[in-house]
Every structure is written in C-alpha cells, then in structure tokens.
Design an enzyme around this catalytic site. Structure first.
Site, PDB file in Angstrom:
ATOM      1  N   ASP A 131      50.027  26.645  31.277  1.00  0.00           N
ATOM      2  CA  ASP A 131      49.788  27.672  32.260  1.00  0.00           C
ATOM      3  C   ASP A 131      51.012  27.837  33.133  1.00  0.00           C
ATOM      4  OD1 ASP A 131      48.041  29.055  34.071  1.00  0.00           O
ATOM      5  OD2 ASP A 131      47.993  27.523  35.380  1.00  0.00           O
TER       6      ASP A 131
ATOM      7  N   GLU B  83      43.900  22.837  29.995  1.00  0.00           N
ATOM      8  CA  GLU B  83      44.935  23.347  30.537  1.00  0.00           C
ATOM      9  C   GLU B  83      45.951  22.633  31.142  1.00  0.00           C
ATOM     10  OE1 GLU B  83      43.726  26.684  33.228  1.00  0.00           O
ATOM     11  OE2 GLU B  83      45.201  26.162  34.615  1.00  0.00           O
TER      12      GLU B  83
ATOM     13  N   LYS C  98      40.182  22.780  33.260  1.00  0.00           N
ATOM     14  CA  LYS C  98      41.026  23.217  33.984  1.00  0.00           C
ATOM     15  C   LYS C  98      41.529  21.977  34.999  1.00  0.00           C
ATOM     16  CE  LYS C  98      40.250  28.032  33.575  1.00  0.00           C
ATOM     17  NZ  LYS C  98      40.056  29.491  34.000  1.00  0.00           N
TER      18      LYS C  98
ATOM     19  N   ARG D 223      31.505  64.284  30.068  1.00  0.00           N
ATOM     20  CA  ARG D 223      31.954  63.358  30.959  1.00  0.00           C
ATOM     21  C   ARG D 223      31.586  61.791  30.416  1.00  0.00           C
ATOM     22  NH1 ARG D 223      36.168  61.843  31.823  1.00  0.00           N
ATOM     23  NH2 ARG D 223      36.370  64.140  32.026  1.00  0.00           N
TER      24      ARG D 223
ATOM     25  N   LYS E 231      38.406  37.600  32.111  1.00  0.00           N
ATOM     26  CA  LYS E 231      39.193  38.713  33.259  1.00  0.00           C
ATOM     27  C   LYS E 231      38.578  40.211  32.691  1.00  0.00           C
ATOM     28  CE  LYS E 231      42.203  35.599  35.281  1.00  0.00           C
ATOM     29  NZ  LYS E 231      43.518  35.199  35.512  1.00  0.00           N
TER      30      LYS E 231
END
Lengths: 290, 290, 290, 290, 290, 290
Positions: free
Chosen positions: E228, E206, E176, E109, E144
């Site tokens: 963006d 950005e 940003k 597993r 992320k």
C-alpha cells in the site's frame, strides 16, 4: 430483524432475508390472505405462539422467521434464547411470539417452511460433521442447491458446521473433464486458466485417477484438486502422493455411510450435493395459545 | 419456451417459468459468469448435450430447462421426445441440446437443479399414486412447500399424478383447532365461515375424533373434512360414518409405508407435506460431447 | 401502516399496499419531484391537512393514504376516527395529517387518487347493497377489474358490503358456453371438470335457459349456477326450479335500476362488473392549512 | 408488439406495455392458471377470436391486447385493420386472433380489461373533443388518474384527441393557492418560482378571480394561467382581459353539459379529471369460435 | 443481442445487459417518450445511423447499444465489423443501424451514454496497459466502481486489457489495517482468516512496510500481498524480498505518470480505482441520415 | 433517512435513494458478504467511523451514505453537522458513525462510492459556477449522464449550484438538425411542434448560425434557443440579436477554460455534459477507530 439471531460466524444479507420472506409470504397470502382466520377469528384476538423443534437438529432460519412475522405485524413481540447454529433436542422452544392472532396464523406456515427447510440443510450438514469429528476433514456444499435459495442454503451449511464451496460459477475456477479435453490436456488447461485468472481467483481441477493427480502436481499450477468418485483406498493413495502440497477434495459417493471412511483417508474436504438438494426438512411447529 | 414440454393437463405460467429461470441463472452466473469455461474453452466451440435421467422417475421441469438454455443462447437447438409427466427409466435421454459449448456449460447446473428438484417432487408423488392404484384415493400436496417454489412444486405434483390442495391461504377455507376454539365450537365456527365466505369458496374443517366428525356432519355446513392423525381403523370408521356425504381427507402420518392401508379405508384424499418439502432430487445429468 | 384503518373483516396485504403506494408515488413524483413546492415553500414549513369526503359514500383506502404519507415523511403524524368500510356523509373529515408542508403537498394527489378510486368502488357496491336490504341477495364483483388493481378493488367491494367472486382464473372453476360446446354438453363438461378438480375447488356453470338449468340440476355435479342475462321472471322460475339445492347467481344486466327486482326473485347472488370497472371516483379532497 | 397498432402521434413505451400486461396477466392467472379451460378444453384445440366493440367509441389499447396474447402464446396469429385512435361504431371487429383455445380463453379477460378501460378514457375524451369542434379549445387531462395507470391513461387521452397536462409533479410548475399564500402573494411566488426553475420548465398559476388574473398579467412572469371554477361569463371576461398574452386553462366544473359553453368563451384549454378517473369502460368483447 | 459483439474472453451476462439497458431507457424515455420526434418526424420515416468514435480508444458496450435499439424497435437492422475490445482510431465507424427514425432518435442518447461510459473505462485501462508493455505487470481494477455499474465496468476493464480484482466483498479475503489491529497482528489475523476460509477463497493482505511484508512471508499463510502506497524503491525491495513466493500488488498512487516506474519494479499487479470511478467518457456519436 | 441531509432546495425521492442504495449494496455484498470481516472481526466489536473529505469540494450524497449504513444496521448512530450542498475543505469531517464494526466495514466502500461519485458531480458543477460568479450565466447539465444514475446526478448538479436541463426526452421539446431537416425548415418544424405540444411543454431549438437564430426569432414560436458550438464572438452577437426576447443556451465546447469567456457574452445558460459523464470522483474516505 434482530441481528443476534444470525449464526455468529456466517453471513446472510438483510437484502436476501427481505427478498426471501417477501416472496414466500406473497405466495401464501395470495390475493385474499388468510380467509379462514378473517372469517373466524375476531380482529384483536391476541395469541402467544412458541416455535418448537419436534426433532433433534441444528437450527437455521430464525432471522427469517422473525422477519416474516414483522412483515405482517410490525409491532409483534419476538423473543429467542437461541440463535442460528444452535444444536437442539426435540421439544426445544426456539422462539416466543406475542401478537395478534390473525397475523400469527397468517404467517405460521411461511415461517415454518423457511425454518424447516434451512434447519433441514443445517442438520444434514451437522450430521456429516459429527461423523468426522476428530479428523481434519471439512464438509462442504456444492452448487447443487435448490433453485432460488442458494445464498440461504449456503448460510445453512455454515450453521451446520460446514464450509462453502463456490457460491456460483464466477468466484473460482473449477476445471472438469470437458475443459481438459478441449484445452488439450491437464498442463495445457491449467496454463490457460492461470493466464486468464486474476490473482484472487483460485483454480481447482477435477481428476479421476492417480495418474491425472500426478500430472496436476507436476505442473505446480493448481490451488486444489477434486478427486472424483474415488474409493477410500484410492483417496488414501492420493493423500500420500500429494504429501500436503495441495488441498484435496473428495467428491462423489459422499454419504453418511461412507463419510467416516473418507475422513480416515486424510483428505481435506468432502463435498456433498445431498445436504442442499435433498436434505429432508427438520420438523418444526408453532404451538399457539389464544 | 416450447409449450409442448408442459404436462398436458397441468398449468405453469410462462411468467412463473421466466422468473424462476432468471433467478436461478442469476445466482449461479453471479457477476463474472462461468470463468472456467471462458478461460479454457475457445469461443465458438460447439457442444452437443443430452439431458439424461440416471434413475427411474417421473419428469417435471423440461420447460424450465429449455428456457434456461434459451436465456443464455437464444438460438440454441433443443429437441425432446418426452414432456413433463413422463415416467422414465434410468438412462433415458430426456432432451438433446446443440449449441455453443460455453453457454451449455454455463447453464448446465442451473438446468439440472431445476429439473432434479421438480422431478424429485413428481417422482415422490408418483410413488404414492402407484401404491394406491385401484383405490379411490387421490394423493394431494399441502402448503408445506419449499419457500419461493410453490407454483412450481404444485405443478410437479400434478406431473406425478397427484392433486393440488390449496395454493395458498386465500383460495379455500380450512378450519383448524384454534379457529374452532376461538369461535366457540364446530357449529359456531362453520356458521361464521359460511356467512363470510363467497359462493365459490369451499370450507374444509379439521377434526381429531369421530365425535367431532359427527358434529360436523350434523351441521351440513362443511364441504370437506380433514381427518387429522387418525389410524386406519378410525379412518375406516369415519368413512362409514360419513357415508359419502362429504369428501374425506386423511392427513398426518401419510408415508409410503402407510399409504396402502390408508387407501384401503376408503377415504377420498390423503395429503403429504413430504412430497414437496422433503422429496429427494431425482438424479439427472448432462452428458456433453464437444 | 396503522392496521386499525383496514376494514375489520376484509384483508389487504401489507405487501400489496406497499407495492401500490410505491408505484403510484413513483409515477407522480417522477424524476424531479414536486418542483413547485420546492421552489415556493420554504423547507420546514409545517402544514395541517384534513382528508375530507365531499360526497356521501363508503370509504376504502385509508391505509393506503397513511402509507403514502409515511413513505415520503416517515415521522408524519396521522390520526383517524374512521376506518375503511365507514359510511360517511359529505363534508366528513376522514383523517388528520400534521407534517412538513412540502411532503404533504407532494403526496396529496397520490393519496386522493387512491382513496377516491377505491371509495368509488366501495360506494358503488354499497349502493347496490342498500337497494337490496331485507332480501337474501348478496352483491358480488367479477374479474372485470381495473388492470393492476384487482386485489385493491376486491377489498373495496368488501368495504362496501359486497362479496368477492373469483380473484382470478385459478381459484374456482367457472364453465361457460365455449367449455360446454367443446366438451360435448353439460353433463360431459361437468364430469370432466369434477374429475380434474381438487376437493377444495368449487365448480360453477353458466346457463342461458331454464332447460340448461334443469340439465345441471340433474347431474348433481355443480356447486353453483350462473344465470346469464335472464329477466326477472325467468330468474324467479329458476329459483323455484332449483328449490335451494344450489346457490344461484344472476349476471348480466345488473344495474341500480334492476337490482331490486333481481333481489325480489330470490336468487342468492348478483354480480356486477360495473362496480369495479366503471364506478366513478368518490369526491375526496385535502383541506390544507399552513 | 406490432408498432403499427399504436396511435400515430402518441407514445407508449414498450417497457410500459410489457409491465402493464405482465402485471395484469399475473393477477388473473394467479398460481394455477385457467383451471376451467385446462380441465375442459383438450390441449391443442384451436380457436378463432374476434375482438369487437359493442358500443360506439374510440379505441385505445390494441398494442396491449396483442402483447397479452403473445405473452402466453408467442406464436399466436394477430391481425388488425384498425389501430389505436380509431373511432368505431358498435359491432366493429377490432382484431382477429387465431391460436390455441386454452391460451385465448386464459387471456380473454385480461385483454378486455385493458382495452375496455383505455378505450373508455379515449371515448370520454373524444366526446368532449367532439362537442367543441370548430372552437380553439383543447381538451386536456389532469393528474387525477387511476393509480398505477398514468402513462397508459395519458396515452388514451391522446388517442381520444385530447392533450396532456403534466405527467407528474416534476415536469412543470403549477402554483396553487397554498403556494401563493406561503410565498406572500402572486408576484412574490412567481418571482420565487422563476428564480428556481430551469429554462425548460413552464410555470402555470391558478387564479380564482379576475383581480388575481390582472395581478398575474402585470408580472409578466407566468407561462399559462389556470382559471379555477369560473362560470362562462367570467371565463369570457378573462379571455378579453388576457388578450392572447398567455394561454388560459379552464378547470373545475368541466362536464359534457358545460363544455360547449366553455369553448364559446375563447379559452385555450379545458381540463377534466373525469375523463381519466371516472370514465366508464367501453364495452368490448371477444367472440370466440372453436 | 448478437453474441459476437462481446469481447471474446470476457463475460457479461445477458441478464445484466437487459437490466442495464431497460433501466437506462426508462430514465430517458420517462412517461411520455421522445416528444420532440413524435411531434416533428412523421411515423415511418426511415433513418440510417452510424455509431462512430470521435477519439482514439478501446471500445466496450456494443452489445448494450444493440440491445437498446432492439428494445424499442425489435426488427431494427444492426451491423458491426468490430466488437468490444477493439482498439480504434477517431472517426472509426463502430456500428450501422437501419430502422425507423423515431426509434433511432429515441435511443440515441441512451446508447451513447452506455457506450461512452464503458469505452471510457476500457480506454483508460488500455492506456495503463500500453505504458507497461513488455513488463510482467498486470493492471487491475478495484471495488471503487460507479454505483450500480460494477459488472459492466469490470467487463470494460477486461475489454481494455486489464484484469479484475474482487467483484465484491465476498469472493476473496482482503485483510487491511483494521482487521490486523483487531485480530492482534499479522500472524493472528492470517491464522483466523485461513481457519474460516474455504479452500477456494484466496487471502490477500495489505502491508505498509517491508517489515510487515517480512512478517507475512514468514507465516506462509497468504496467497497475495497488497503493497500500500509504497514508492518505487520500496516496491523493488519488496519484489526482491519476496523472491517470487507470492504475487505482489502495488496499490495507491497508481497514475499514468507513475505506472511505468511501478512496472519496472517487478511487481505483478497494480490496481487503480481511477480507471473505473473517474475515467472520462470516450467521445462517441451517432451520425444520422434520414 | 434523515431528511435534513438533503440539499435544501433540491429533491431526491426516498424511492430513488432506497433503490440506488439497495442496488449498490447488493453488488458489493454479493452472496457471501464481507467474508474478511466475518473471519477476522469478532461479532459485537464496536467501531467509530468518520466520513471525511480528502479534497476541497461540494458534498452530495450524504442521505445515501446514511441509508446505506441503516440498511445493514438499522440501529446504527449517525450524526452530521453538514448536509448536501455544503462546500468543504479537505480534511473536513462530514459524518460520524457509531455501530458494529462488521457492518461499518461492510458498508464502507458502497457508501464512499456513492458519496465520491455524486460529490464529484457537485464539485465539478460548482467549479463552473464559481468561475462565472457575477455574471447572469447559469450552468446546467444535459442528458449525458451515467446510465442508471440520472436522477442522482441531476440532484448533485443542484447541490453544486447548477440548474437542470431536461430530465429525459419527455419533459420538454428540443429540436435539433435532423428534426429541422425532416420537417422542412425552422418555421415548419416549430409550427409542427407548437401544434403537437401541450401548454406546459417548452420548446427549445438548436441553431448553428446567426442566420438560423434570426429565422427562429422571426417565428416567435420558440421558448428558448440552443446555440451550438459557437465561439464567444458569435455568442455575443447572438445575445445582441436576441435582445432578451428568448433565453439563450450555449452548448458545445463548454470547459473550465472557456466558461468565463462564455459568461462574458451575456448568454443565459451554458450546458455541460462533462460535469455528469466525466467528472472525477471527489476523494472521500472513512477513518475508522475500533
């Protein structure tokens, strides 16, 4: 750890501080701790201690000093007027500590070892920076750091007014002679690197001669050039040849004796391994009253 | 790790070697590894590398070099005629490595940082030892070590022909001025320490004056005396006064310039913090053929 | 961790406490924690718990008990009138804890395991000490400790009124039969050891016979002698022979039945492995009201 | 680690073995290692060592012994005819080791501490098992284990022929008096527990009286019942009352003196904290020839 | 770990592999290991297992699978014709394993969880890459990622044909909206960043609008621009406006449905968080014969 | 960590929270930290941040979010009206954070990755639970979890209203086809397992057919049965056949599309690997004002 002890524009992770302090304390306390003080100083005896610089220099490491004392005596009182990055004269008091004498004595050496080492790096860096005042030259460090202390030493370089080169093999591409040879030449290696690299990875290439520099410039594929072991005249010629198209870094033979001449050539960066791997400790001490 | 690379009569735990090498590799490889070599050197390209000294010195750290290469390339071939503790001239080859070029290049800086740092400590120690040849004086280190590297540096001191002082606060009692003051004098502090100490813990006491030395000798309770910051004449007087009853250690102001004079006084030990906290790296390099 | 819970004249590093408590809690909480209490006790239910001794003994481990509860419930209220090293009768309350019932129940077993084990060591030590009251004999421990718990058990021995022998292989030299045989005899091995040892490392040598003891005394090179498996008459003869020139340690066959007779021989130390590797737990419990 | 040294039907993770051995070696080697052997035994001296039992018992821990020697001397030769779980008589040789004398001596105490402790647990367990031969009774351990050694001790219990109770708070529900009181009675607490528990979590409940046992049986919600501190007559009555509907565990007052009587009552399990928290070490030794 | 299992042109540190595998095995083996197999499979039973893909996809994680089996059974035989980065059809056998049945079942597993997760990331990445074939667009990942698995997932993205964006906050500057607002506008923030950054640190900024893009281009201070949440038409306009002066990265709303249209706009990079934080596992299994 | 942020009836160890947060922060901060914010945001700039859900779902992970911010800025102010397990609509504010802008920005991504991942698991679980409302069916997870995150994901399943299956190989016996085959059939394998298992270990057995189920029921030796890959009609037949004698778990092919039909069959549990290994992140964000 009082955050205000960190150099304003440099970073040192609290995780890194905690790990370094824990490791250093563990190797000094060993299994039985400060057997001398336990045997001779009654529990509860108070102490006041002053962390002082015994030589001129630039301070780095105060947050680690604070963390070390707090680790052994969470309620110890710590006060400081200065913070990392401060330029101090000999005999300057850096920090005042009030707490149990046993804890103060047990942490003394660990705290001074951390502070002396990092302030040594900061002071060495600053000495280079000072000798290049008025020039465009920026002093930067290398990956020639003391094993296990890279993040701390890179931070100390910032405290001393220097800039950081790569933190490791992974945050930029630096092409050296072996890479060029295996890839089949300067254009070939740069094309290969550019193709593999993501858009946020810079590519620097090391050259030994002006001829190689010309080749690099012709490709338009590099982000920076490291000029390896060139004398001042050649560095100046390189600056002229490059005409501001790329940042130039002088490397090899960068010493306190040569740095002013290097700065005069107009290169953008000079990198020194000495400031991290061989800078002597700054002389710091703990003056204790009980 | 090939055991034969260790200095014959000094110890360095394989646990310590593994931890130091892992930590050093981790900080250089970072999260993405040697992006330069991955981008420019085809997988499978072989390399032969020679670890060479570029300056005269004493070698310490070869087992860590071997361990570092093996960590990244378990099957790499490593051969060495020398081992730690060897005194070498510049240009001496210390080790030969045959393996994948990517792994050799990825480990290069980590290996050299370890070897250069520890050989720097060994070489600095040896320089003190060399200048005291023919005397009874033994050079020893202190607890003024680079944070996190104490066991490694203590080992390097042995490689250089020096002796180890305490490894930490816990393996012997060293009474200093604060302890004396709080306990109420030399006899009082020694009695307190003797009462608390087990039978395998030695007691050394630091004195600033011959008068204090006389007090210590009168108690018969100390195992050794540290003579703090005394000039050569005072050290000689201390030797005469002590008449071999206790080992004497000179501390403070121990430099390459003063060491011969200190040796001439007849003291048994001289301790230097400089050899561990400020010794410059020994210049070592990796010569690579692909 | 409230520092006042530590035995006044013994040391236990907060790093060691934190590591031991974290490891012990982790192995009991596992991955899902106290599934019983989460299923049956409503969140927010308060509890008051008394840590009590259920047998006579000497207490060691209260700082670990406090640290264990604080680890799971940082704001828990902990009060204690006693501290480590206290001799208590059965039914004595050692500590009062007020906090959330779920946390109290989750930590209960971990806390009691730590306290029961270390108090068992302290109580066993104390029983030896008690039976030698009035003599010069000091009880000391050995390196025969429970794996992973050496620093804790050495501390518990101090709580029980005993002294610590070596903490490990590295903090003193202890020469045994194999060393003597390989080195070529008692004088040879002591000379070798003295030559290798630094000035803060003591040398003890183990002997089986009075003849060997005579040899050791003749060299003047040892700091202490371990008398291995000698009966009381031989120990007494050894004391007479030594005439106070060196500390003598009786080892082997040291039990509660024999210790008074050993003390009567006049030896300085008796060492017992049993007090650390085989002392039964002291019976301690948590009386909980909800 | 040679897998064949493990008890055939019990498990001990190689991760757990490695962690335990590393921790134990680290605390004995300290920072400077076996200073005695380095000073007195020439490098390269070979040794042959026999691990022997000096008392009758059941062996547990041989894989850890092997791992400890291999950690310091990877090429050491280890041979064993026995494996964990073997019942041996005093003077039985358990393992033969051929390797460098320095490594053998450096690991000796660590290896014996591990083996003696775990064999002590296995032997204590086995003694209970032996006295209940022919009955249905199974001996099992509790969570009253030595802090940090739970997985090792639970394994040693298996080596001795015992069974494991919960490994931690998280792998089964065990309802005690406090849970019953807060939840409002036996039926209420069992309903709450059953509702919260997943289908692979068993529920045992502790009762003090036959009346409580009747209540438990009436609910049909428990998987097992712990009979707390009942005398043999009451245990027998409980067995009769339960009529095989649930496994019954006797707990409290389980000693070598009482175990046969407990077995005679017909209960299924008897649990003992003593076998893990207070079993004396089995006497094991290393016979070394150089 | 067989190095040939790694994707040829991506890197995953053996330190990272070892740590991930150890952590994953530890959480599955727990304290008692595979109790089912120990109870039901006789020791020594051999097994042959095939790791198979049950769906089409790109493979990542085979070195971790090998390391997991070797961790529990060092002598297990592992063979593979494929390596990470391979595109496979459902029912393809990826690896063959011969070894003890208990070890194979215990690792099953853990190995599949590692392989399924990383192959899921690689396959998701590849699906984006496939839909943009023929365009200049490169697919890249973001920060992320699944907590604790960043280096592994970044490697899997490379296996799938994608490129890596930043590995962390520290290896490039990404400005940003908040940074722009605090610094007082685009030029101001870029000047500040350029002044602080070393010469090997790239700066990306950005922007939300073409107007902002114009401002960025006017400064000449950025190394890349993140567009963006722009629709395809705006992206195309941005490409035209930029005219190849800087790399452009489209971010926000990048899905399998939109990616072809994004590629058609001519931007250089499109970044997706989905491929690391939400890609479903690739269905992989272990077919076992005993 | 504010304990009130945990789901009321589920457990997550503070040790686990600290380890997960430390690991996640370390991989994002790297060696140099948030170089963007250090370069562009003046030290001391305050920020207010709202953690918001951008989609409907069930929240899990708030204690980790709080711990992450506190790790970097111990004095940061954190307020929350909700706790883990809350069902929220898109645009709900989950937490308010006031502290230094640099710290808020440095932790943002780590916090969101933790919260998004665990809330994704909780939300996926909840979606299954919601579709089975009114039935006896309980949703449970499997061991098919993301490597390194098992305890966190098992907790998130509880937050979503699900139940936990085994946490690892060690806390229950689950017999599969290989075990049955090697042991020689269903009765044989169950007898073997029952004999080996302690009284607090449940035994579940996997069957593919009603015939196998009959065999299991005939033995009376299992605690639960896993019905592998059966369609709804067969599941219903199994329920009828079993007549409540054992809990039945449906496994294989459990999706949002099939779950209502499975619930209608009357089985007790349905287990899904998808909710832990492949649930997409819940969209969460940090709205920052400076």
């Amino acid at each position: 750890m009082p955050p205000s002890l960190l150099c304003p524009d440099a970073f040192l992770s609290p995780l890194e501080i905690d790990a370094a302090v824990t490791r250093a304390l563990a190797e000094d306390l060993g299994r039985a701790g400060d057997v001398t003080s336990i045997a001779t100083i009654p529990e509860g005896t108070p102490a006041r201690a002053m962390v002082v610089a015994r030589a001129n220099g630039v301070i780095a490491g105060l947050p680690l000093v604070a963390a070390a004392f707090q680790k052994l005596a969470p309620d110890i009182a710590i006060a400081a007027d200065l913070r990392d990055g401060a330029t101090v004269a000999a005999k300057t008091t850096l920090m005042r500590i009030d707490g149990p004498a046993r804890a103060v004595l047990a942490v003394e050496r660990t705290a001074l070892n951390l502070l002396g080492h990092l302030s040594g790096v900061a002071s060495a860096t600053h000495e280079f920076v000072r000798r290049t005042a008025g020039s465009r030259l920026r002093i930067c460090c290398t990956r020639k750091t003391t094993p296990g202390l890279r993040a701390l030493e890179k931070y100390a370089v910032r405290c001393g007014g220097g800039f950081n080169h790569r933190f490791g093999l992974d945050d930029a591409i630096l092409i050296k002679d072996n890479h060029i040879a295996v890839a089949g030449g300067i254009r070939a290696v740069l094309e290969r690197a550019r193709k593999a690299a993501g858009h946020l990875v810079k590519i620097e290439i090391e050259v030994d001669t002006l001829e190689q520099l010309r080749e690099v410039l012709a490709t338009g594929l590099a982000d920076a050039v490291l000029l390896d072991n060139m004398d001042a005249a050649t560095l100046a010629a390189a600056v002229k040849l490059t005409a501001g198209k790329l940042p130039l870094e002088a490397s090899g033979g960068i010493t306190l004796d040569t740095i002013a001449a290097v700065a005069a050539t107009g290169v953008d960066y000079a990198s020194s391994g000495w400031i991290t791997h061989s800078a002597p400790n700054l002389d710091v001490a703990l003056d204790i009253e009980m």
